[in-house]
Design a protein around this motif. Structure first.
Motif, PDB file in Angstrom:
ATOM      1  N   CYS A  72       0.421  -1.127  -0.081  1.00  0.00           N
ATOM      2  CA  CYS A  72      -0.166  -0.296  -0.062  1.00  0.00           C
ATOM      3  C   CYS A  72       0.935   0.909   0.039  1.00  0.00           C
ATOM      4  N   SER A  73       1.806   0.911  -0.574  1.00  0.00           N
ATOM      5  CA  SER A  73       3.093   2.547   0.088  1.00  0.00           C
ATOM      6  C   SER A  73       2.321   3.272  -1.119  1.00  0.00           C
ATOM      7  N   SER A  74       1.945   2.586  -2.259  1.00  0.00           N
ATOM      8  CA  SER A  74       1.464   4.141  -3.140  1.00  0.00           C
ATOM      9  C   SER A  74       0.709   4.926  -3.182  1.00  0.00           C
ATOM     10  N   TYR A  75      -0.105   4.917  -1.447  1.00  0.00           N
ATOM     11  CA  TYR A  75      -1.385   5.546  -0.998  1.00  0.00           C
ATOM     12  C   TYR A  75      -0.599   5.876   0.126  1.00  0.00           C
ATOM     13  N   THR A  76       0.619   5.398   0.667  1.00  0.00           N
ATOM     14  CA  THR A  76       0.447   5.659   2.778  1.00  0.00           C
ATOM     15  C   THR A  76       1.732   6.506   2.207  1.00  0.00           C
ATOM     16  N   LYS A 133      -9.857   1.500   5.596  1.00  0.00           N
ATOM     17  CA  LYS A 133      -9.765  -0.131   4.769  1.00  0.00           C
ATOM     18  C   LYS A 133     -10.172   0.170   3.731  1.00  0.00           C
ATOM     19  N   GLU A 134     -11.501   0.601   3.385  1.00  0.00           N
ATOM     20  CA  GLU A 134     -11.112   0.334   2.064  1.00  0.00           C
ATOM     21  C   GLU A 134     -10.669   0.532   0.371  1.00  0.00           C
ATOM     22  N   LYS A 135     -10.108   2.042   1.302  1.00  0.00           N
ATOM     23  CA  LYS A 135      -9.131   2.185  -0.166  1.00  0.00           C
ATOM     24  C   LYS A 135      -7.999   1.528   0.245  1.00  0.00           C
TER      25      LYS A 135
END
Ligand SMILES: CCCCC/C=C/C(=O)SCCNC(=O)CCNC(=O)[C@H](O)C(C)(C)COP(=O)(O)OP(=O)(O)OC[C@H]1O[C@@H](n2cnc3c(N)ncnc32)[C@H](O)[C@@H]1OP(=O)(O)O
Length: 374
Positions: free
Chosen positions: A262-266, A337-339
């Protein structure tokens, strides 16, 4: 019966040989197996299938760096002059044994309830209200094998239900973790590179989902340098403590790969899009102090007092009311969470393609042939 030494298979007399119809049924049955039989068995199935349908190995040996096709070639070639009929029979026998064992109930407890991991490469302990999951492969810089991903999933599932208030992930030795064990990609299943990429993407997705859904405070105790997926998943931890000896490196472009965990988002959310791009696109390695300044690390400690200070603090936190901590975490995590699940699915699917690319295969071959090091 005679034995084919490399594969431990038996050659039977002609009266007992399976028909073409039995063989065709066995080929269909393999696709319906409930459990993955593992790489070694899949390689046996591949070799027997080739021998049964094409006869003894009759193609040139692939080059040294083409490790995937070379492994398959070696398995097929090891069958020597075994007849097509005998290979067909051995294939049918093997599939029938696999089907029988996947039908019978497993004597083991379900993974979620199992406390101890399958291998010594992961050590799980519970003390003072803290469950600690320790990567324990110091000679390989705690690189993550396929078994370790499964064991970490099982350990997190067990920790989510145990009595502890806090869960910690840390490493043994001088490294926190050197990321994915690059030899994971050299164990090619019978379905070839495509199947390898499919099952790795499914495992990655399950692994990261466990971090997204983990219900209690999750703390990383980063005892040394961290690489690849061990860095990207830090964005899913609640708190990250690091020794001043730690560094944070995500060399995905160097490896022909793309971000996960999820690093592309976080990462853009934590440190801003430009700093995240420097790490995720250009593989910029951050010191512990830099990672702290960017918000990826909560606090940096001098290496000499790191363990003492961090564990004293965690012991104090573990005495806080556990339900209050869980509920607070849930309120924070529920916002996105959903994202996070959607991002994880997309990253895993993009990587599935990347793992089949020449860029990725060449980078792994370079590392394994000692030409490249990060
Ligand atoms: C299924 C889910 C997939 C998820 C996708 C994940 C992606 C990633 O995590 S990408 C990151 C992958 N990691 C790497 O590319 C790191 C590769 N390793 C290195 O560049 C170096 O080993 C080092 C910088 C981490 C350490 O260098 P050094 O201090 O010089 O130590 P050695 O290279 O001598 O390492 C000792 C020993 O450990 C082996 N090893 C280290 N890391 C890995 C690794 N990631 N995979 C496999 N093996 C690794 C290394 O080969 C040495 O082994 P021996 O030669 O047998 O002693």
């Amino acid at each position: 019966p005679l034995q084919v030494p490399a594969l431990g298979l038996h050659v039977r007399g002609p009266a007992m040989l399976a028909s073409q119809k039995d063989f065709n049924n066995a080929v269909s049955q393999v696709k319906l197996l409930k459990e993955d039989p593992g790489n070694e068995v899949k390689l046996k199935l591949y070799a027997l299938y080739k021998q049964a349908t094409e006869g003894p190995c009759n193609v040139p040996k692939p080059g040294m760096l083409d490790f995937i096709n070379k492994t398959k070639w070696d398995a097929w070639n090891a069958l020597g002059s075994l007849s097509k009929e005998a290979a067909r029979q051995n294939y049918v026998d093997l599939v029938s044994r696999l089907s029988a064992s996947s039908e019978s109930p497993s004597p083991e407890a379900p993974a979620a309830d199992r406390k101890q991991p399958e291998s010594d490469s992961l050590v799980v302990t519970s003390e003072d209200g803290i469950t600690t999951i320790r990567l324990n492969r110091p000679a390989k810089k705690n690189a993550l094998t396929t078994q370790m991903y499964h064991d970490i999933i099982a350990a997190l599932q067990a920790a989510s239900k145990d009595e502890s208030a806090i869960t910690v992930l840390t490493g043994s030795g001088d490294y926190y973790c050197s990321g994915n064990d690059l030899t994971n990609f050299t164990h090619l299943p019978a379905g070839g590179l495509e199947e390898m990429a499919r099952s790795a993407a499914a495992l990655l997705r399950d692994f990261v989902n466990c971090f997204i859904d983990f219900p209690k405070p999750l703390v990383a105790v980063v005892n040394g340098p961290a690489v690849g997926i061990s860095v990207t998943i830090l964005g899913l931890f609640d708190v990250v403590y690091a020794t001043d000896r730690a560094s944070f490196h995500t060399p995905f472009s160097h490896l022909g790969q793309s971000p996960e965990g999820c690093s592309s988002y976080t990462f853009p959310k934590i440190m801003g899009s430009s700093k995240a791009a420097e790490m995720l696109l250009f593989g910029k390695k951050l010191t512990a102090q830099e990672a702290c300044a960017q918000g990826l690390v909560t606090e940096v400690f001098p290496d000499g007092t790191f363990q003492k200070e961090v564990w004293a603090r965690l012991k104090a936190y573990s005495k806080l009311p556990p339900n209050a901590m869980r509920i607070s975490k849930q309120i924070i995590r529920n916002r996105e969470k959903e994202k996070l699940h959607a991002v994880n699915a997309e990253e895993s699917s993009v990587l599935r393609e990347r793992w089949q690319s020449d860029e990725c295969m060449n980078a792994i071959a370079s590392f394994l042939s000692r030409k490249a090091k990060l």
